[in-house]
Scaffold this motif. Structure first.
Motif, mmCIF file in Angstrom:
data_model
loop_
_atom_site.group_PDB
_atom_site.id
_atom_site.type_symbol
_atom_site.label_atom_id
_atom_site.label_comp_id
_atom_site.label_asym_id
_atom_site.label_seq_id
_atom_site.Cartn_x
_atom_site.Cartn_y
_atom_site.Cartn_z
ATOM 1 N N THR A 191 0.828 -1.211 0.000
ATOM 2 C CA THR A 191 0.000 0.000 0.000
ATOM 3 C C THR A 191 0.859 1.255 0.000
ATOM 4 O OG1 THR A 191 -0.149 -0.141 2.405
ATOM 5 C CG2 THR A 191 -1.975 -1.083 1.155
ATOM 6 N N LEU A 192 2.200 1.076 0.104
ATOM 7 C CA LEU A 192 3.143 2.190 0.134
ATOM 8 C C LEU A 192 4.393 1.841 -0.651
ATOM 9 C CD1 LEU A 192 3.180 2.937 3.972
ATOM 10 C CD2 LEU A 192 2.074 4.334 2.233
ATOM 11 N N VAL A 211 1.595 6.728 -1.880
ATOM 12 C CA VAL A 211 0.450 5.981 -1.378
ATOM 13 C C VAL A 211 -0.142 5.168 -2.532
ATOM 14 C CG1 VAL A 211 -1.814 6.179 -0.273
ATOM 15 C CG2 VAL A 211 0.011 7.783 0.339
ATOM 16 N N ASP A 242 -5.911 3.950 -0.732
ATOM 17 C CA ASP A 242 -6.508 4.860 0.240
ATOM 18 C C ASP A 242 -6.402 4.285 1.647
ATOM 19 O OD1 ASP A 242 -7.264 6.278 -1.990
ATOM 20 O OD2 ASP A 242 -9.414 5.974 -1.730
ATOM 21 N N VAL A 254 -1.954 6.342 7.029
ATOM 22 C CA VAL A 254 -0.531 6.045 6.972
ATOM 23 C C VAL A 254 0.077 6.507 8.292
ATOM 24 C CG1 VAL A 254 1.669 6.516 5.829
ATOM 25 C CG2 VAL A 254 -0.425 6.319 4.469
ATOM 26 N N ALA A 275 -4.994 9.383 3.728
ATOM 27 C CA ALA A 275 -4.158 9.472 2.534
ATOM 28 C C ALA A 275 -4.876 8.806 1.370
ATOM 29 C CB ALA A 275 -2.812 8.802 2.781
ATOM 30 N N LYS A 300 -4.863 7.271 -2.679
ATOM 31 C CA LYS A 300 -4.035 6.604 -3.681
ATOM 32 C C LYS A 300 -3.458 7.641 -4.641
ATOM 33 C CE LYS A 300 -4.140 3.022 -7.210
ATOM 34 N NZ LYS A 300 -4.939 1.985 -7.868
ATOM 35 N N SER A 355 0.572 1.199 6.515
ATOM 36 C CA SER A 355 -0.733 1.549 5.972
ATOM 37 C C SER A 355 -1.514 0.244 5.815
ATOM 38 C CB SER A 355 -0.600 2.247 4.618
ATOM 39 O OG SER A 355 -1.870 2.576 4.108
#
Length: 147
Positions: A83-84, A95, A98, A101, A117, A119, A137
């Motif tokens: 996701t990061l 990111v 969504d 984080v 945060a 995407k 995240s």
């Protein structure tokens, strides 16, 4: 336009100013930020010696807040989908999904948190002190070295 300044006093060593713009998030350490000045549609963050830490068009500002940090018992990582992404050259996170984080020290101290945060946004970590941090995240976490 009249310039207005606000001093930021009594910040704990681990408090951060989160600035959300159209291009993503930037996190500034409050032990560096002394003043925010608004002039001609631009917000400027500066230190006590009037050195500029960042400039932001007011039209691009979406959200800004100061977090009060707290500890965390543990940070768990699993084989979840990423996701990061971390970019060492720019000291930033990208990111990929969504969600919230969180950035932790290796001792488990919550250093900063971005609650919503999106995407495609980036989170600039340039002001977080050097060392190893854990960025989390959802169920995905990564370790990053900030030099």
């Amino acid at each position: 336009m009249m310039a207005a300044g606000t001093s930021l006093y009594a910040a704990a060593e681990s408090d951060y100013l989160h600035i959300h713009t159209q291009s993503g998030w930037e996190i500034l350490s409050l032990d560096q930020v002394d003043r925010l000045t608004f002039s001609n549609g631009v917000m400027t963050a500066s230190d006590k010696d009037a050195n500029t830490l960042g400039t932001y068009r007011q039209a691009d500002l979406q959200e800004m807040y100061i977090d009060e940090t707290s500890g965390v018992e543990s940070v768990m990582a699993d084989a979840a989908e990423a996701t990061l992404e971390f970019d060492a050259a720019s000291r930033s996170l990208r990111v990929l999904a969504d969600g919230q984080v969180d950035i932790y020290s290796v001792a488990g101290e919550l250093l900063a948190s971005v609650p919503e945060a999106k995407k495609g946004e980036s989170i600039m970590l340039g002001s977080i002190r050097q060392g190893i941090v854990i960025c989390k995240s959802g169920n995905h976490s990564i370790k990053a070295i900030l030099k």
